[in-house]
Design a protein around this motif. Structure first.
Motif, PDB file in Angstrom:
ATOM      1  N   ALA A  45       0.833  -1.191   0.000  1.00 38.06           N
ATOM      2  CA  ALA A  45       0.000   0.000   0.000  1.00 38.06           C
ATOM      3  C   ALA A  45       0.869   1.242   0.000  1.00 38.06           C
ATOM      4  CB  ALA A  45      -0.894   0.003   1.233  1.00 38.06           C
ATOM      5  N   ARG A  46       0.442   2.219  -0.765  1.00 36.02           N
ATOM      6  CA  ARG A  46       1.127   3.510  -0.738  1.00 36.02           C
ATOM      7  C   ARG A  46       1.145   4.007   0.716  1.00 36.02           C
ATOM      8  NH1 ARG A  46       0.027   8.332  -0.055  1.00 36.02           N
ATOM      9  NH2 ARG A  46      -2.208   7.969  -0.028  1.00 36.02           N
ATOM     10  N   GLY A  47       2.278   4.462   1.151  1.00 40.97           N
ATOM     11  CA  GLY A  47       2.371   4.960   2.508  1.00 40.97           C
ATOM     12  C   GLY A  47       2.702   3.879   3.515  1.00 40.97           C
ATOM     13  N   GLY A 104      -3.861   4.800   3.617  1.00 42.01           N
ATOM     14  CA  GLY A 104      -5.271   4.725   3.979  1.00 42.01           C
ATOM     15  C   GLY A 104      -6.049   5.992   3.705  1.00 42.01           C
ATOM     16  N   HIS A 105      -5.368   7.043   3.295  1.00 37.74           N
ATOM     17  CA  HIS A 105      -6.021   8.298   2.909  1.00 37.74           C
ATOM     18  C   HIS A 105      -5.833   8.414   1.401  1.00 37.74           C
ATOM     19  CE1 HIS A 105      -5.070   8.720   7.154  1.00 37.74           C
ATOM     20  NE2 HIS A 105      -5.941   9.704   7.250  1.00 37.74           N
ATOM     21  N   PRO A 106      -6.776   7.859   0.632  1.00 40.74           N
ATOM     22  CA  PRO A 106      -6.520   7.618  -0.789  1.00 40.74           C
ATOM     23  C   PRO A 106      -6.118   8.853  -1.594  1.00 40.74           C
ATOM     24  CG  PRO A 106      -8.537   6.512  -0.103  1.00 40.74           C
ATOM     25  CD  PRO A 106      -8.091   7.360   1.049  1.00 40.74           C
ATOM     26  N   GLU A 107      -5.063   8.669  -2.375  1.00 42.73           N
ATOM     27  CA  GLU A 107      -4.738   9.633  -3.426  1.00 42.73           C
ATOM     28  C   GLU A 107      -5.219   9.048  -4.748  1.00 42.73           C
ATOM     29  OE1 GLU A 107      -1.099  11.828  -3.444  1.00 42.73           O
ATOM     30  OE2 GLU A 107      -0.489  10.954  -1.541  1.00 42.73           O
ATOM     31  N   ASN A 116      -6.541   3.120   7.764  1.00 42.05           N
ATOM     32  CA  ASN A 116      -7.559   4.152   7.996  1.00 42.05           C
ATOM     33  C   ASN A 116      -8.933   3.562   7.694  1.00 42.05           C
ATOM     34  OD1 ASN A 116      -8.085   6.787   8.805  1.00 42.05           O
ATOM     35  ND2 ASN A 116      -8.229   7.537   6.704  1.00 42.05           N
ATOM     36  N   GLY A 117      -9.300   2.582   8.498  1.00 39.98           N
ATOM     37  CA  GLY A 117     -10.437   1.714   8.204  1.00 39.98           C
ATOM     38  C   GLY A 117     -11.773   2.238   8.690  1.00 39.98           C
ATOM     39  N   LEU A 118     -12.297   3.177   7.952  1.00 39.00           N
ATOM     40  CA  LEU A 118     -13.615   3.749   8.266  1.00 39.00           C
ATOM     41  C   LEU A 118     -14.638   3.118   7.332  1.00 39.00           C
ATOM     42  CD1 LEU A 118     -15.423   5.935   9.623  1.00 39.00           C
ATOM     43  CD2 LEU A 118     -14.581   7.532   7.893  1.00 39.00           C
ATOM     44  N   THR A 119     -15.618   2.452   7.915  1.00 37.24           N
ATOM     45  CA  THR A 119     -16.607   1.724   7.119  1.00 37.24           C
ATOM     46  C   THR A 119     -18.005   1.974   7.659  1.00 37.24           C
ATOM     47  OG1 THR A 119     -15.075  -0.026   6.488  1.00 37.24           O
ATOM     48  CG2 THR A 119     -17.396  -0.597   6.471  1.00 37.24           C
TER      49      THR A 119
END
Lengths: 378, 378, 378, 378
Positions: free
Chosen positions: A296-298, A315-318, B260-263
């Protein structure tokens, strides 16, 4: 403070085209804005002065610098002490050459949409011009701006895959699933050249494959078809690479369910990598005798090239605009540092633009000869 | 021309905080830049004047407007004819109240990170202040800026799910998987308040659930634990909503494998929706007696709220910064149009900020009483 | 030759129930057949002798051994030299106790569907009976038969996750999304007991969580609701485990879009695991400071417990019937080897069956007391 | 009772081969067992009588019917009143012809692994034999036994995709990622014929594409390579179908990360379908102007062909062995009903087996002529 730190001064950008209904103009603008390295200050945004003025106001561009004609713009901006550093060209493909040539001739750097031009002669001419002037001519092969594409390139360059055996690349889209309508400019040979999807999408796939793998196509056999359109809208190609790898390229614009399906898979003697543009934050790495890892990126172990192309934590999508912005920001840094080739932050140059043109005409030649293998030539 | 057209003039933004190592400062800056509606022109970026000057230069902010103190900044900017329209607050949680109050008192709009404040009294006081001044106080609940969250909200508001039966929300992260280290400011009660992950992540989950579903939590039972940290880093809650729906909320900062698992998952009598922040471009819709549909941003049937929050076509991924930018751009439009509440383009207001504070203390009360159900109160 | 090698002789199986419209009867039959360790030779398949005869013929069971009554079947089979070794019980929950007791009393091993019984007293009585007779009483908690669940259990037992911090388990289904209809036997309290989804799905989730984690629930707080049905069809629970881990359990039968959504996530100090029943071939492993690995059944590093539960190579999907068959085949091996507890090949015993019954009534007690935490009790 | 109801009598099966280390023998056995329609009663399981006896005992086959030689087996079984109805052939490819011919000559039906044979002459000879005898000769193209492949075929046959435009099929595996070792029998030309991965995997991909699409390949251009092995282990092909569709086929055995990567994508004028063997329970359907739908086995709107091939409800995964069993059970029903072609329950016949052989040699011819397009020929 920011993870995209800047430098001495904000650069000044002009723009030719981009004011139509296509989304590509706004994407260039957003890409230029994101990291704050560029100010958009001048442009010929549309075919009519009225529309250009209208767009200029929306973009907070001074109406005095909203020009009716790109030649006038090049001349006037070149004379101003605060003239533009670079110009973005996002007009129809067949106009790229003369516009790029006009700005380069005035000492203004160029950022050009792809395909670079629609003839081999123009590709060679622009290469010569760049060599002669030392200016930047960047080509917005956006997808090579993604951090995880950079990571793939870095891992392959470091030998993590061993020798490259197979490269499978595809770019399928649904943008021409409706049967041909004359209104669609992309079918207009006068504006786009003699090639359809091979030019519009195929060149992206070709560049991505060469960029990430570090391999060069040395021969190909192409089966081109216009299944729903007068120009080619579907192409399958057999590829042979200089290092001995085999591969295939598929591109089409008539694939329902494929909003923007660009996928790259590279297999080596020791490991393999897979990347999908629609889920760009992940790269799947499968090493010999091991279970696959979702890079994963990051995340841990991300390469330097991927890190410098990132803004947010894992986890903070770009996405697409961030990839696009990476090219704009890299060009800004190169100009600020007096280079016309990338260093640290990467962007595609005239060389990759020209190779894409060679790819188009090599594919056309193969198709015209009954899909036999022909050597790559520019 | 652009899909994010602008209006009369670019607004002027100031910033307090954001110059540290955290990524949230740069995200605010990128979010403000992306659509070109804001110019960052002033700030107190860090705790030392030297560092603030340094950051100012990187951000192309005039050093004359790089202040040592936020009170001075509020006073001086309020006097300037070209003073800032709004200020972003991204300092430690416990300082939000006094900084917001200072700027609002000078007639300057506020964009504040979440949680809004760390006491109920301050939440009520800011609500009163906004009511009194008519100014914007936006809270950057970033995740409600995603187009497909907007689509979920729109579909539910239109009744596509029928009556809401169940709402399951979770926000799991790995940011505190290492056992407690005193260096980590987020453990410092003086800076963050008495709540840990319930404040930092739980408030996001709570707001997202209420935002999308249109339901309000009326009672909850909370099991809070500090599994690796002095403050809570793991919480499971039972939720009851005013409309009769049941639900649960899980949040933790000690979950390996969760960048960053927000669901969010919402079930109604007629259909259900699922959304994952790490794959934000998709919303899964499952209607009674039908196979599930993958609703893609930019695809067919996308709601007005999702469309206005989009910049690129389907298949060209947008992400976290675009969601963040949607909040900044909506605030700009509201200010430009003389409103302090959203219309067309959406942003979270002081009301949602205050509800989040009420959530925090309702959870704390339940936990202190042995995890019994307690009514929501602010 | 086969990867599921057998032993001395094929065992003889009888069956009570399973001839109705439900799919569970056929699943038991397929599970018994797959590895060739069982021959189905006797049964009371349905409530009428005619239907039982009909089913017997379809199953190639001699009509002389198609009985009208389970007591007669137990007596007659116990007398035959070639009588059944074991009986499968897949009737309504409330009849499990007396049928199991009848066969155990005749020295016949029992394989029983879950929940084992519908009162605590019966659970305790069967435990005592098994202790007294030394016979097998296996409970078909099918999901613990999946190879990758076995792998999770093995990895946790080996300490790969460190100390267990959090266990989140859920089992959501759409089987009661239609509002209550009296025809549905599952709503019939006389047949199913006083609990609805907590018994039918919740017990599976509970067993899976305890099975894989090796932790035992020591207290829980349960919010039960009948959102569309007279009995509970939605439950959220807060869980506390004896080893200090916290957790939650969600189960519902009114969730559109959830054909059979059983998911387990376990977080430890060193790593985490995630498993989804609808994609059972994969287990996601995320270790501290590393990128997540997709552990595939049949891939590198698979545990002994997973290997013995596998039949095909990686990439050749196994599923529900194979998991089910693992339980049947393990029971056969235990019987053949003269044990009533598992060794090498695993199956759930009366102890796990009884714990599930304790779980049901602990949840009910908590709900009746207003969802407060109550200690687990059987 | 069962969802796989049976008929008059259980059929008797014999087996030649399957006792080695490969997994294919056990898969045939499991497939024959699952629905209870077959009893395995005779066989030549291995090259030595001792090993054959050993395997026979494990499989509960009477040692009197564990033969040393397949000719003896054919003769003896043909004479018995309770002789086998059919024989399974899972020996090396080059022996298929003579074994199949021997059993057919004795009036015994044949189930043969693929590729059917290794010369065109043998393919034509077996076709003639089947026509002459009226016996079943089924070829275990396992993947066409999956319910969602049947669903794809049904949807296309019903016109849900409109006219077929493009068919992209691939079958990538990692089974030969290690460089060539002489021990590996699959490299042994004497045993496998002159083709490598084109025979072992390519024929599956070819059959799947034709089966689901209803289109026939009329010409192809093939680029074959032995990247790590003496025979071909990597092939890309350009395909042209009789109905005008274009396509490509990729197969390789040197792809790390591909346990069994068989994927089919079909694009029509009105819609598209995608299916992945490693996630066989889903079929993605994308219609013009609509968002994609995830068609799940067992879900709403499933076709008759998919339903008859299913055993469990949606969400209870079926897999490879169930697909394999569908072929065995369909053959049993055909034999029981006195047919040698499928009806209702489907299986691949000698025709599809022969077409696969034609595919192999057409690909070889193209490769030998420099990868030019050549017409399909058997």
């Amino acid at each position: 403070m920011t993870n995209r730190d800047t430098f001495g001064r904000r650069l000044r950008l002009g723009m030719v085209g981009g004011g139509g209904r296509s989304s590509i103009g706004p994407s260039h603008v957003s890409a230029a804005r994101l990291d704050g390295r560029w100010d958009l200050v001048a442009g010929v945004f549309s075919r009519t002065p009225e529309r250009t003025q209208q767009v200029a106001r929306k973009l907070f561009v001074d109406v005095d610098r909203a020009y009716a004609d790109y030649r006038e713009m090049a001349a006037r901006e070149a004379e101003r002490p605060d003239g533009i550093d670079a110009v973005t060209i996002c007009t129809f493909n067949e106009t790229h050459y003369e516009i790029a040539d006009a700005f380069l001739s005035k000492g203004i750097h160029v950022i050009c949409d792809k395909p670079l031009v629609v003839t081999r002669e123009h590709a060679r001419a622009l290469s010569a011009k760049v060599a002669e002037t030392g200016l930047v001519l960047a080509v917005t092969y956006t997808y090579s701006g993604y951090p995880m594409v950079r990571m793939a390139r870095d891992m392959i360059a470091e030998g993590k895959l061993g020798d490259i055996l197979s490269i499978q690349v595809e770019y399928a889209s649904h943008y021409q699933t409706q049967a041909f309508s004359k209104k669609d400019w992309q079918h207009d040979q006068a504006k786009t050249g003699v090639l359809g999807v091979v030019a519009s999408l195929g060149t992206h796939a070709f560049q991505l494959a060469e960029y990430a793998s570090g391999q060069r196509v040395e021969a190909l056999a192409a089966d081109l078809a216009g299944l729903r359109n007068p120009l080619d809208d579907h192409a399958n190609m057999l590829l042979r690479f200089h290092g001995g790898a085999r591969g295939a390229l598929w591109t089409t614009s008539v694939a329902h369910g494929c909003p923007n399906g660009l996928t790259l898979r590279i297999y080596g003697t020791d490991a393999a990598l897979t990347w999908h543009q629609e889920h760009p934050e992940q790269l799947t790495f499968s090493a010999s005798g091991q279970q696959p890892v979702l890079l994963a990126r990051g995340g841990a172990g991300v390469s330097a090239g991927a890190r410098v192309a990132s803004r947010t934590p894992a986890g903070h999508p770009e996405g697409y605009l961030e990839a696009f912005a990476n090219i704009y920001s890299a060009v800004a840094r190169a100009i600020a540092e007096g280079r016309n080739t990338p260093a640290n932050e990467d962007f595609p140059t005239v060389n990759e633009g020209a190779r894409g043109v060679g790819f188009m005409f090599t594919a056309l030649k193969s198709a015209q000869l009954g899909s036999i293998f022909v050597p790559y030539e520019l």
